[in-house]
Design an enzyme around this catalytic site. Structure first.
Site, short mmCIF file in Angstrom:
data_model
loop_
_atom_site.label_atom_id
_atom_site.label_comp_id
_atom_site.label_asym_id
_atom_site.label_seq_id
_atom_site.Cartn_x
_atom_site.Cartn_y
_atom_site.Cartn_z
N ALA A 1 -18.93 30.03 -26.44
CA ALA A 1 -19.41 30.19 -25.20
C ALA A 1 -18.49 29.56 -23.93
O ALA A 1 -18.28 28.47 -24.49
CB ALA A 1 -21.00 30.14 -25.01
N ASP A 2 -18.83 29.92 -22.88
CA ASP A 2 -18.22 29.20 -21.77
C ASP A 2 -19.25 28.18 -21.30
O ASP A 2 -18.73 27.14 -20.52
CB ASP A 2 -17.69 30.07 -20.63
CG ASP A 2 -16.35 30.69 -21.39
OD1 ASP A 2 -15.28 30.32 -21.57
OD2 ASP A 2 -16.49 32.14 -21.31
N GLY B 1 -16.53 34.99 -22.07
CA GLY B 1 -15.58 36.16 -21.42
C GLY B 1 -14.28 35.41 -20.81
O GLY B 1 -13.51 35.76 -20.39
N GLY B 2 -14.49 33.86 -21.17
CA GLY B 2 -13.18 33.10 -20.72
C GLY B 2 -11.84 33.56 -21.24
O GLY B 2 -11.00 33.65 -20.54
N GLY B 3 -12.24 34.08 -22.57
CA GLY B 3 -11.08 34.69 -23.34
C GLY B 3 -10.79 36.16 -23.06
O GLY B 3 -9.92 36.66 -23.45
N GLU C 1 -17.14 41.60 -27.93
CA GLU C 1 -17.99 40.59 -28.25
C GLU C 1 -19.66 40.80 -28.24
O GLU C 1 -20.33 40.62 -29.08
CB GLU C 1 -17.93 39.13 -27.28
CG GLU C 1 -16.49 38.45 -27.74
CD GLU C 1 -16.19 37.18 -26.91
OE1 GLU C 1 -15.34 36.52 -27.21
OE2 GLU C 1 -16.79 37.01 -25.82
N LYS D 1 -20.21 22.52 -22.88
CA LYS D 1 -20.57 23.75 -22.53
C LYS D 1 -22.16 23.94 -21.94
O LYS D 1 -22.60 25.00 -21.47
CB LYS D 1 -20.21 24.90 -23.72
CG LYS D 1 -18.86 24.86 -24.13
CD LYS D 1 -17.96 25.23 -23.12
CE LYS D 1 -16.62 25.39 -23.92
NZ LYS D 1 -16.14 26.20 -24.63
C1 5RP Z 1 -13.91 34.71 -25.25
C2 5RP Z 1 -15.33 33.77 -25.17
C3 5RP Z 1 -15.13 32.38 -25.71
O1 5RP Z 1 -16.22 32.57 -26.84
C4 5RP Z 1 -15.66 31.62 -24.74
O2 5RP Z 1 -14.36 31.74 -23.61
C5 5RP Z 1 -15.23 30.13 -25.04
O3 5RP Z 1 -13.80 29.92 -25.56
P1 5RP Z 1 -13.40 28.38 -26.20
O4 5RP Z 1 -14.10 28.49 -27.44
O5 5RP Z 1 -11.68 28.84 -26.21
O6 5RP Z 1 -13.80 27.43 -25.44
O7 5RP Z 1 -16.29 34.31 -24.67
O8 5RP Z 1 -14.11 35.77 -24.50
#
Ligand code: 5RP
Length: 237
Positions: free
Chosen positions: A99-100, A111-113, A119, A137
């Protein structure tokens, strides 16, 4: 390398160790002989590598992104199509994802990725959502991390206008197209005090595919890694 960038690199290394610790702990929640739902991102990449070590003890994975699918396959794990799994009435007992941001009610910004839509779908198809994060986080109120919203390209300006009316500052993610062929608006400046309401408002706008708020369906369990170990926090019903 400058002193500042050396310090940043050390912080990233520390954060990676925590992400790896959370990912490793999630292996205990994988149900032997069953399918595993797999999220996306750098924390999940550590989880996929851990899963590779026990690949003979799982039935395969349902994946939330092309990147995770590639990594699963390179770890020798079969990736199954969700429609086939659901049509066959097969269980996905656990979904593991990062999660972000995550709040004390285990509601998340994700959704950061850019994989938020798949998801949410795989999470919905699974019985239990296990969120793996490092302690950075954890927040009291969601919204410091810009909220990702996946939009159909022709609706980008319309949705952006509505997000501005909500008090946010949307910016189109540069050079990024989702696995579904859509765009992402990253919305800064929202203080999301009622995540369920905000999720349902944005969800209803034409052109919005998915809002990166996972509030109506929050995580069931979060594994939070910090310097003092991995804490398990179950959602209160
Ligand atoms: C991707 C996501 C990731 O779970 C979220 O961005 C966290 O990424 P990371 O583990 O690289 O910190 O939602 O869409």
């Amino acid at each position: 390398m400058s002193v500042v960038s050396i310090a940043q690199e050390r912080r990233n290394m520390d954060q990676d160790q925590l992400k790896r610790a959370a990912a490793k702990a999630a292996i205990d929640d994988v149900v032997p002989g069953e399918l595993v739902g797999v999220g996306s991102g750098s924390t999940v990449n550590f989880f996929i590598d851990e899963l590779g070590a026990i690949r003979d003890r799982i039935a395969g994975a349902v994946s939330s992104s092309e990147r995770s699918s590639d990594r699963l396959r390179s770890n020798g794990i079969e990736v199954l199509d969700l429609n086939t799994v659901v049509a066959a009435g097969r269980r996905v007992p656990v979904y593991v994802d990062g999660a972000d941001e995550i709040n004390p009610r285990l509601q998340m910004i994700k959704g950061g990725g850019g994989a938020l839509t798949r998801e949410k779908i795989v999470a919905a198809a699974s019985e239990k959502f296990v969120c793996i994060v490092d302690a950075s986080k954890q927040v009291e109120v969601l919204g410091r991390f810009p909220l990702p919203v996946e939009v159909v390209p022709m609706a980008c300006e319309l949705v952006a206008m509505r997000l501005r009316a909500l008090g946010g500052t949307p910016v189109q993610r540069t050079g990024f197209v989702t696995d579904n062929g859509n765009l992402i608006l990253d919305v800064a400046g929202l203080s999301i005090t009622d995540p369920v309401a905000t999720e349902s408002v944005i969800n209803q706008w034409p052109g919005v595919v998915t809002v990166g708020l996972f509030a109506q369906s929050a995580a069931d369990l979060v594994l939070v890694a910090s310097a003092s170990g991995v804490l398990r926090i179950e959602r209160r019903q």
